[in-house]
Design a protein around this motif. Sequence first.
Motif, PDB file in Angstrom:
ATOM      1  N   PRO A  39       0.865  -1.109  -0.057  1.00 57.21           N
ATOM      2  CA  PRO A  39       0.011   0.112   0.162  1.00 57.21           C
ATOM      3  C   PRO A  39       0.882   1.263   0.027  1.00 57.21           C
ATOM      4  N   GLY A  40       0.302   2.238  -0.479  1.00 55.77           N
ATOM      5  CA  GLY A  40       0.670   3.569  -0.250  1.00 55.77           C
ATOM      6  C   GLY A  40       0.903   4.474  -1.826  1.00 55.77           C
ATOM      7  N   GLY A  41       0.628   3.764  -2.765  1.00 54.56           N
ATOM      8  CA  GLY A  41       0.296   4.372  -4.194  1.00 54.56           C
ATOM      9  C   GLY A  41       1.768   5.115  -4.479  1.00 54.56           C
ATOM     10  N   SER A  42       1.788   6.228  -4.971  1.00 56.20           N
ATOM     11  CA  SER A  42       3.195   6.797  -5.468  1.00 56.20           C
ATOM     12  C   SER A  42       3.924   7.416  -4.256  1.00 56.20           C
ATOM     13  N   TRP A  43       3.123   7.548  -3.266  1.00 55.81           N
ATOM     14  CA  TRP A  43       3.953   8.243  -2.016  1.00 55.81           C
ATOM     15  C   TRP A  43       5.015   7.359  -1.495  1.00 55.81           C
ATOM     16  N   GLN A  44       5.083   5.846  -1.731  1.00 57.10           N
ATOM     17  CA  GLN A  44       6.295   5.176  -1.301  1.00 57.10           C
ATOM     18  C   GLN A  44       7.450   5.246  -2.156  1.00 57.10           C
ATOM     19  N   HIS A  45       7.254   6.061  -3.271  1.00 56.61           N
ATOM     20  CA  HIS A  45       8.285   6.185  -4.117  1.00 56.61           C
ATOM     21  C   HIS A  45       9.067   7.548  -4.327  1.00 56.61           C
ATOM     22  N   MET A  46       8.554   8.517  -3.211  1.00 52.96           N
ATOM     23  CA  MET A  46       9.031   9.752  -3.324  1.00 52.96           C
ATOM     24  C   MET A  46      10.431   9.942  -2.764  1.00 52.96           C
ATOM     25  N   TRP A  47      10.866  11.081  -3.077  1.00 52.84           N
ATOM     26  CA  TRP A  47      12.369  11.469  -2.509  1.00 52.84           C
ATOM     27  C   TRP A  47      12.132  11.555  -0.882  1.00 52.84           C
ATOM     28  N   ASP A  48      13.302  11.360  -0.152  1.00 54.92           N
ATOM     29  CA  ASP A  48      13.486  11.303   1.355  1.00 54.92           C
ATOM     30  C   ASP A  48      12.816  12.672   1.919  1.00 54.92           C
ATOM     31  N   SER A  49      12.933  13.806   1.505  1.00 56.31           N
ATOM     32  CA  SER A  49      12.749  14.996   1.895  1.00 56.31           C
ATOM     33  C   SER A  49      11.255  15.593   1.622  1.00 56.31           C
ATOM     34  N   LEU A  50      10.745  14.958   1.113  1.00 59.99           N
ATOM     35  CA  LEU A  50       9.236  15.252   0.649  1.00 59.99           C
ATOM     36  C   LEU A  50       8.498  15.399   1.708  1.00 59.99           C
ATOM     37  N   HIS A  51       7.854  16.626   1.648  1.00 62.17           N
ATOM     38  CA  HIS A  51       6.670  16.943   2.848  1.00 62.17           C
ATOM     39  C   HIS A  51       5.600  17.415   1.881  1.00 62.17           C
ATOM     40  N   LEU A  52       4.079  17.141   2.615  1.00 63.23           N
ATOM     41  CA  LEU A  52       3.219  17.578   2.075  1.00 63.23           C
ATOM     42  C   LEU A  52       3.106  19.375   2.007  1.00 63.23           C
ATOM     43  N   PHE A  53       2.113  19.919   1.104  1.00 60.99           N
ATOM     44  CA  PHE A  53       1.915  21.319   1.052  1.00 60.99           C
ATOM     45  C   PHE A  53       0.969  21.741   2.345  1.00 60.99           C
ATOM     46  N   SER A  54       0.205  20.814   2.821  1.00 62.67           N
ATOM     47  CA  SER A  54      -0.854  21.087   3.941  1.00 62.67           C
ATOM     48  C   SER A  54      -0.599  20.491   5.090  1.00 62.67           C
ATOM     49  N   PRO A  55      -1.099  20.906   6.260  1.00 62.78           N
ATOM     50  CA  PRO A  55      -1.039  20.183   7.717  1.00 62.78           C
ATOM     51  C   PRO A  55      -1.851  18.868   7.201  1.00 62.78           C
ATOM     52  N   ALA A  56      -1.755  17.769   8.341  1.00 66.20           N
ATOM     53  CA  ALA A  56      -2.465  16.898   8.150  1.00 66.20           C
ATOM     54  C   ALA A  56      -3.925  16.908   7.983  1.00 66.20           C
ATOM     55  N   GLN A  57      -4.452  17.641   8.839  1.00 66.45           N
ATOM     56  CA  GLN A  57      -6.066  17.918   8.822  1.00 66.45           C
ATOM     57  C   GLN A  57      -6.604  18.135   7.648  1.00 66.45           C
ATOM     58  N   HIS A  58      -5.685  18.847   6.846  1.00 62.06           N
ATOM     59  CA  HIS A  58      -6.091  19.167   5.447  1.00 62.06           C
ATOM     60  C   HIS A  58      -5.635  18.400   4.235  1.00 62.06           C
ATOM     61  N   SER A  59      -5.420  17.173   4.773  1.00 61.46           N
ATOM     62  CA  SER A  59      -4.572  16.247   3.762  1.00 61.46           C
ATOM     63  C   SER A  59      -5.466  14.913   3.787  1.00 61.46           C
ATOM     64  N   SER A  60      -6.516  14.778   3.976  1.00 64.53           N
ATOM     65  CA  SER A  60      -7.269  13.697   4.365  1.00 64.53           C
ATOM     66  C   SER A  60      -8.287  13.027   3.301  1.00 64.53           C
ATOM     67  N   LEU A  61      -8.369  11.642   2.955  1.00 61.79           N
ATOM     68  CA  LEU A  61      -9.298  10.987   2.343  1.00 61.79           C
ATOM     69  C   LEU A  61     -10.684  10.990   3.114  1.00 61.79           C
TER      70      LEU A  61
END
Length: 354
Positions: A39-61
């Motif tokens: 599981p994880g989609g493309s997120w499991q393949h991202m570079w080491d330092s990548l962070h979301l643009f938004s806080p967790a509560q604004h990044s939900s499914l």
Amino acid sequence: MTQHTDVVVVGGGQAGLAAGYHLRRQGLDFVILDADPAPGGSWQHMWDSLHLFSPAQHSSLPGRLMPAQPGETYPDAGHVVDYITDYEKRYDLPVQHDTRVDAVRPDGDHLLVEADTGTWRARAVISATGTWSRPFLPTVPGRSVFTGRQLHTVSYRSPADFAGQRVVVVGGGNSGAQIAADLALDGRVEVTWVTQRPARFLPDDIDGRALFDVATARRRALEEGRSDTGGVASLGDIVAVPPVRSARDAGLLNVRPMFTRLTADGVRWPDGSHSGADAVVWCTGFRPALAHLAPLNLRGPRGHIPTDGTRALSEPRLHLLGYGDWTGPASATLIGVGRPARDAVQQIARQLST
């Protein structure tokens, strides 16, 4: 042996899981076929330092808030993978990992989904394969003669791979800015950042929350017949996340216009001068991964399949989800995919009930 179901979802990343959430709520029989072994989609393949643009509560499914990551305002990719993994288990979504779909074909009043593990016969298909598996490399003179290392965003991991080297980063979007900043802040890499047009940073107080609001306002304006607000593109191209802001403010993100060609050992600039380079990182975007839909003969301009919302105009049993604004405003984001996923599933439920 051919298996039968109401709906096949192709792709088990964020878009596929959002569709699965709503399919479960509708009580439909479905399966999610995902090429990744975990599981994880493309997120499991991202570079080491990548962070979301938004806080967790604004990044939900849909249905499940992303928990905050301790010590981080903007969660990293590993935290997103953990969230997606938990989401898949929490809703008991029927994901078959390590299953690659090769083709979707018409089969009477059904669609035939051919995978490397078997064949499914479905009354509807949701394609949610995203773009990560189809990186785009531009045609640039000299690309074939350059003797250094060339890689796309998908293969970049960390500055440690380039210690002591001269690296040219190509691309004026978020990936280009973040990777250039990652390399520049490390201090062991000589970085040259190259863009086709001057870099456009969004105001520092803009993050994913505001971008989602802007995209939503544009969608409402278009639905109500008002003038196009221009959406996110009207604000700029690059979100000034903390590392990008730090590198920019330290004077480490000086942008040069695009070089005219690659040489065996570097790049040639428009004024005729030359700079040596050991590696080029192409942060030049992606194209939708739609090869599995080729047997349906639906491709339109720019490689897109013409749609009404998420539904393919020429094949109403097919929905496309999560590829970008053409399949729903902000549908390529965690928080943005929920609404088009819900709308697609509601349309499918109505269609299957007739």
